[in-house]
Design an enzyme around this catalytic site. Structure first.
Site, PDB file in Angstrom:
ATOM      1  N   GLY A  19      32.797  33.227  44.134  1.00  0.00           N
ATOM      2  CA  GLY A  19      33.851  33.547  45.093  1.00  0.00           C
ATOM      3  C   GLY A  19      35.166  33.796  44.378  1.00  0.00           C
ATOM      4  O   GLY A  19      35.301  33.593  43.171  1.00  0.00           O
ATOM      5  N   GLY A  21      39.575  33.506  45.211  1.00  0.00           N
ATOM      6  CA  GLY A  21      40.654  33.105  46.099  1.00  0.00           C
ATOM      7  C   GLY A  21      41.986  33.266  45.411  1.00  0.00           C
ATOM      8  O   GLY A  21      42.085  33.819  44.311  1.00  0.00           O
ATOM      9  N   MET A  23      43.724  31.089  43.988  1.00  0.00           N
ATOM     10  CA  MET A  23      43.834  30.293  42.765  1.00  0.00           C
ATOM     11  C   MET A  23      43.046  30.889  41.606  1.00  0.00           C
ATOM     12  O   MET A  23      43.247  30.488  40.463  1.00  0.00           O
ATOM     13  CB  MET A  23      43.333  28.869  43.012  1.00  0.00           C
ATOM     14  CG  MET A  23      44.138  28.095  44.029  1.00  0.00           C
ATOM     15  SD  MET A  23      45.777  27.723  43.421  1.00  0.00           S
ATOM     16  CE  MET A  23      46.358  26.721  44.791  1.00  0.00           C
ATOM     17  N   LYS A  41      35.754  27.529  37.341  1.00  0.00           N
ATOM     18  CA  LYS A  41      36.861  28.149  38.068  1.00  0.00           C
ATOM     19  C   LYS A  41      37.905  28.603  37.053  1.00  0.00           C
ATOM     20  O   LYS A  41      38.541  27.781  36.380  1.00  0.00           O
ATOM     21  CB  LYS A  41      37.478  27.166  39.064  1.00  0.00           C
ATOM     22  CG  LYS A  41      38.513  27.817  39.972  1.00  0.00           C
ATOM     23  CD  LYS A  41      38.758  26.973  41.205  1.00  0.00           C
ATOM     24  CE  LYS A  41      39.508  27.762  42.266  1.00  0.00           C
ATOM     25  NZ  LYS A  41      39.583  27.058  43.545  1.00  0.00           N
ATOM     26  N   ASP A 139      45.653  20.110  49.614  1.00  0.00           N
ATOM     27  CA  ASP A 139      45.278  21.439  50.114  1.00  0.00           C
ATOM     28  C   ASP A 139      43.931  21.377  50.836  1.00  0.00           C
ATOM     29  O   ASP A 139      43.012  22.124  50.521  1.00  0.00           O
ATOM     30  CB  ASP A 139      45.229  22.438  48.958  1.00  0.00           C
ATOM     31  CG  ASP A 139      45.211  23.891  49.456  1.00  0.00           C
ATOM     32  OD1 ASP A 139      45.634  24.132  50.608  1.00  0.00           O
ATOM     33  OD2 ASP A 139      44.785  24.782  48.689  1.00  0.00           O
TER      34      ASP A 139
END
Length: 438
Positions: A19, A21, A23, A41, A139
Site C-alpha cells: 500500500g 499513504g 507517510m 515501510k 494517529d
C-alpha cells in the site's frame, strides 16, 4: 527510486507493494537472514513537510520507532527493526495478511455494532498496553487498523505521527495526522496525549458503525479542523447498543472520557458506561412556583432570621441591659468571611504510572466563568515533564506553571490538561497545585 527486488539494509528483499499513504510506501519483503516475510515501510516526508526538516525528522522517526519497538501485544503490529535505505528511515514490521478497516468499510459499508465492539476491544487492549509504557499513538484511524481473515484486529503505525511533529499543523500549513479522527483539544492546537487517543478510537469505531466520521467529511481540512475543535459531533443514528459507549469515548472534555483500559473492559464485556452526571446543568431552569403555604413558611423564616440578626447585633454592641460590654466587640464567627471565595480550583490526579514515569491529569474547575487561568506547583525532586497537552508550560527550575491553550482559555465550568512525566523511580510524588484566575 525503490523497486521490486531491491535489497534494504543488506537483508530485506522487496517483493511487492502492499500500500501507499501520506507517510510513504509499504512493501512486503523477505528477511533473507531469518527467512521470514516482513513488511517494510519506506517513510517519505517530502510530501508531508515540504523537504524542510529532513534530518531532524529522520532523527525523530528513529527515536519514536525504537520506542514503539518496546511494545509487545498480540493486537499491535510489532516493529522488528529500524533501518535506512537511500537516506530514508525504514520501519521493518510484522507482516499480517489483512485489509485495513478503511478498506473493509469501503467494501462492506457500515458494520454491525457487535462486530465493531469486538474490533474496538482488541485495539483498545493494544493501546492500553502502549499507554502503560508511556507510548501515545497519536494517529488512530481506520487506515491504521488491520483486520486479518480470522477477525483478528491489530493497530499499526505507533509513534509515526509524533515523529513527524508535535504540532497539528506544520510551518508549511500541512496537517500532520487525519483531521476527521482528531480529538477536539488536538484540533484546537493542543498536544496529543492518552485522552486524545481514547477520542480517536471512538471516532474510528463511530465511522465503522455509522459509515462516516463523527464530524463528517470535508475537502477543506481547515474547515474540518474548526468543526472538530468544537467537539459537537453528529449523534449516532445506527450504532445501536454501541451508542452509549461511543458517546463516552467521544466526550469533549478529556477528563470525562474513560481510560483506554476501561474502554477495553467495557467493549470486551458489553458493559454499559457508567451513568454520566454532568457537573453543572447546561441550562438553568426556572424554579417551580411555590405553593401559598410554602410562601407563608418562607416569609416567617425570613422574619425570624432578621429578628435574630437584629438581636445578635444589639448584643454584640453591648446595647442589651442583660449583657455587659467587656472589651471590643467580637465577630459573629471566626471564619474569614471577608475573603472572597476562590473562582478557580485545580484537582491533580496521577492516572497512570510505570517504573520510570507517569501520566497526570489536572482538572481546572470554575465556580464562575473564567477568562483565563494558570495552575502552578513545585515539581518534586527527580521529576521532569516530557509532554504536556491542552496547555502551555513554563518552568523555572522546579517551579512549574501551566497556562491554557488557545481553545480552553475561557472556562464556564471545567477544563483539563495533562502531561507525561519522567521519574527516577516508582511511586511518583503528588504535588500540591494552586489555581489562579486571570
Amino acid at each position: 527510486m525503490t523497486n521490486k527486488d531491491d535489497l534494504v539494509a543488506g537483508r530485506y528483499r522487496l517483493v511487492g507493494r502492499i500500500g501507499r499513504g501520506a507517510m510513504g510506501v509499504v512493501w512486503r519483503a523477505h528477511d533473507e537472514r531469518l527467512d521470514r516475510t516482513v513488511a517494510v515501510k519506506l517513510l517519505s516526508f517530502d510530501a508531508a513537510l515540504g523537504g524542510t526538516d529532513g534530518e531532524q525528522t529522520d532523527t525523530r522517526v528513529m527515536r519514536e520507532a525504537r520506542l514503539a519497538a518496546r511494545l509487545q501485544h498480540p493486537n499491535a503490529i510489532q516493529v522488528h527493526d529500524v533501518v535506512e535505505h537511500e537516506g530514508r528511515p525504514c520501519l521493518v514490521m510484522e507482516y499480517l495478511p489483512s485489509e485495513s478497516l478503511s478498506a473493509v468499510l469501503n467494501d462492506r459499508g457500515a458494520l454491525p455494532a457487535d462486530e465493531v465492539a469486538r474490533i474496538g476491544a482488541q485495539i483498545a487492549g493494544a493501546l492500553a498496553a502502549a499507554h502503560e509504557v508511556g507510548i501515545v499513538h497519536r494517529d488512530i484511524k481506520p487506515d491504521n487498523v488491520l483486520i486479518a481473515p480470522d477477525g483478528t484486529a491489530k493497530i499499526t503505525d505507533f509513534g509515526i505521527s509524533r515523529a513527524v511533529g508535535d504540532a497539528t499543523m506544520t510551518s508549511n500549513g500541512i496537517i500532520a495526522g487525519t483531521p476527521a479522527f482528531l480529538a477536539p483539544e488536538v484540533a484546537g492546537g493542543g498536544k496529543a496525549g492518552f485522552p486524545s487517543d481514547v477520542y480517536s478510537l471512538g471516532s474510528t469505531l463511530y465511522a465503522a458503525t455509522e459509515g462516516i466520521p463523527p464530524f463528517g467529511l470535508d475537502e477543506n481540512p481547515i474547515a474540518l479542523l474548526r468543526r472538530v475543535s468544537t467537539g459537537e459531533i453528529v449523534p449516532p443514528r445506527q450504532s445501536g447498543t454501541l451508542t452509549p459507549m461511543l458517546l463516552w469515548l467521544l466526550r469533549a472534555d478529556p477528563s470525562e472520557r474513560p481510560s483506554m483500559r476501561q474502554a477495553e473492559d467495557h467493549l470486551a464485556n458489553g458493559k454499559p458506561p457508567p451513568e454520566f452526571q454532568p457537573r453543572t446543568a447546561t441550562m438553568a431552569l426556572p424554579p417551580p412556583k411555590p405553593r401559598r403555604r410554602g410562601i407563608l413558611f418562607a416569609a416567617a423564616a425570613v422574619l425570624l432570621v432578621v429578628l435574630g440578626l437584629v438581636v445578635g447585633l444589639a448584643i454584640n454592641r453591648g446595647d442589651s441591659p442583660q449583657q455587659p460590654q467587656a472589651g471590643p466587640a467580637l465577630p459573629l464567627t471566626t471564619t474569614t468571611s471577608s475573603r472572597a471565595p476562590s473562582t478557580c480550583e485545580a484537582d491533580y490526579q496521577i492516572t497512570n504510572s510505570w517504573p520510570d514515569g507517569y501520566e497526570a491529569l489536572v482538572t481546572v474547575r470554575a465556580t464562575k466563568p473564567l477568562n483565563g487561568w494558570t495552575v502552578s506547583w513545585t515539581l518534586p525532586g527527580g521529576q521532569r515533564i516530557n509532554n504536556l497537552w491542552n496547555g502551555t508550560l513554563s518552568q523555572d527550575g522546579t517551579a512549574v506553571q501551566v497556562a491554557p491553550a488557545q481553545w480552553n482559555t475561557a472556562v464556564r465550568t471545567s477544563t483539563s490538561f495533562g502531561f507525561i512525566a519522567g521519574t527516577n523511580g516508582p511511586n511518583p510524588v503528588k504535588p500540591d497545585v494552586v489555581c489562579q484566575a486571570r
